[in-house]
Enzyme design. Structure first.
Site, mmCIF file in Angstrom:
data_model
loop_
_atom_site.group_PDB
_atom_site.id
_atom_site.type_symbol
_atom_site.label_atom_id
_atom_site.label_comp_id
_atom_site.label_asym_id
_atom_site.label_seq_id
_atom_site.Cartn_x
_atom_site.Cartn_y
_atom_site.Cartn_z
ATOM 1 C CG ASP A 41 -1.960 -1.057 1.217
ATOM 2 O OD1 ASP A 41 -2.312 -1.525 0.113
ATOM 3 O OD2 ASP A 41 -2.448 -1.423 2.297
ATOM 4 C CE1 TYR A 69 3.741 -6.505 4.913
ATOM 5 C CE2 TYR A 69 3.108 -8.670 5.719
ATOM 6 C CZ TYR A 69 3.223 -7.767 4.682
ATOM 7 O OH TYR A 69 2.817 -8.118 3.426
ATOM 8 C CG ASP A 83 -4.764 2.907 5.853
ATOM 9 O OD1 ASP A 83 -5.462 3.942 5.775
ATOM 10 O OD2 ASP A 83 -4.429 2.262 4.854
ATOM 11 N NE ARG A 175 -5.006 -2.029 4.311
ATOM 12 C CZ ARG A 175 -5.924 -1.844 3.353
ATOM 13 N NH1 ARG A 175 -6.790 -0.860 3.452
ATOM 14 N NH2 ARG A 175 -5.984 -2.662 2.327
#
Length: 304
Positions: A41, A69, A83, A175
């Site tokens: 993203d 991550y 987000d 997310r």
């Protein structure tokens, strides 16, 4: 100048889309065939795998690996995109969860899960990405998808902010994971920072910052590219002699002995170790059958 072909490990900055990175690499390398394996993203930073030239043909073998991550999340606030780039949809007015409550909630998200894709995602329903429905003001709910969280650790950064280290299967939406943790805590949460640090066998430590990668490519430096055998270290390989290589180049099967199961993809290499083709063992004809043949001009480029 050697034809740019191979795998480029890019450390993507926050802001550009994965498509923007591909376009920038295409211009810098003066190579039309450029693609990425695994979208990030615009909010996210970190490891993006970019294939150049004939090596774009291996992108299908680079997806589907587990990912790592590092995530920052804000407790007590939810957004429509899950987000920090979205519109605020709720604010928690009560007391924020304690460390013990957060630990208990996080513990419940390790292992195999069914996860709902975010409304703002590229998952398609009826041939149309979910984000398009959402932007039209009529969000559509997709079917839950199985994912695996191999490891999940957390620490508190502040009263409302936590850090998560996530080791997960391909296809996991971080997310959604953060949103679900917030729902479990009854206060809500959203992602404020996201960085991919691992993708399969590749680590962010080996990646070049995007400006540096573009500078090297513009100068004609192809040594920053990994060759096919370096890019596909998780696949078994089989060395072929000159006659077998010639057969594979023509798209013809090569007789031999196979001990693996049918449809297990191998990399066929020549005596110098250059990739020749992706092959599979066909027991009914006792031969290695080429499923993807690489052009001969890739050899010098990929072994530079």
């Amino acid at each position: 100048m050697a034809q740019p072909c191979g795998l480029l490990l890019v450390d993507k900055p926050r802001g550009p889309t994965s498509h923007d990175v591909v376009a920038a690499v295409r211009r810098a390398a003066k190579e039309r065939r450029v693609g990425h394996a695994g979208t990030l993203d615009p909010l996210a930073t970190g490891l993006l795998l970019v294939c150049l030239g004939p090596a774009t043909r291996i992108s299908e073998y680079l997806v589907g690996h587990r990912k790592g991550y590092e995530v920052e999340a804000r407790l007590g606030v939810t957004t429509d995109t899950l987000d920090a780039e979205g519109m605020v949809t709720s604010r928690w007015e009560g007391s924020l969860p304690t460390d013990a409550e957060i630990s208990e909630a996080v513990d419940g998200f390790r292992g195999d899960l069914l996860q709902m894709p975010p409304a703002y995602s590229a998952v398609k329903v009826g041939g149309k990405p979910l984000y398009r429905y959402a932007r039209e003001g009529r969000p559509v709910v997709a079917n839950p998808r199985p994912v695996t969280i191999y490891d999940l650790e957390w620490r508190r950064l502040g009263p409302e902010t936590i850090h998560l280290s996530v080791d997960c299967s391909s296809g996991t939406y971080v997310r959604s994971l953060v949103h679900d943790i917030g729902q479990r805590l009854n206060c809500g949460a959203h992602v404020t920072g996201l960085r991919r640090v691992r993708s399969g066998p590749f680590d962010i430590a080996a990646a070049l910052p995007l400006p540096r990668a573009l500078e090297r490519l513009e100068s004609g430096d192809t040594t920053i590219l990994l060759d096919i055998t370096q890019a596909l270290t998780d696949l078994p390989r089989i060395e072929m002699g000159a006659e077998a290589v010639a057969y594979l180049r023509q798209g013809r099967p090569v007789a031999g002995e196979g001990t693996c199961a049918p449809s297990v993809t191998h990399i066929a290499v020549d005596r110098l170790g250059s990739a020749v083709a992706m092959v599979e063992w066909w027991p009914d004809i006792a031969s290695w059958r080429p499923v993807k043949v690489f052009p001969t001009e890739m050899g010098p480029c990929l072994t530079s």
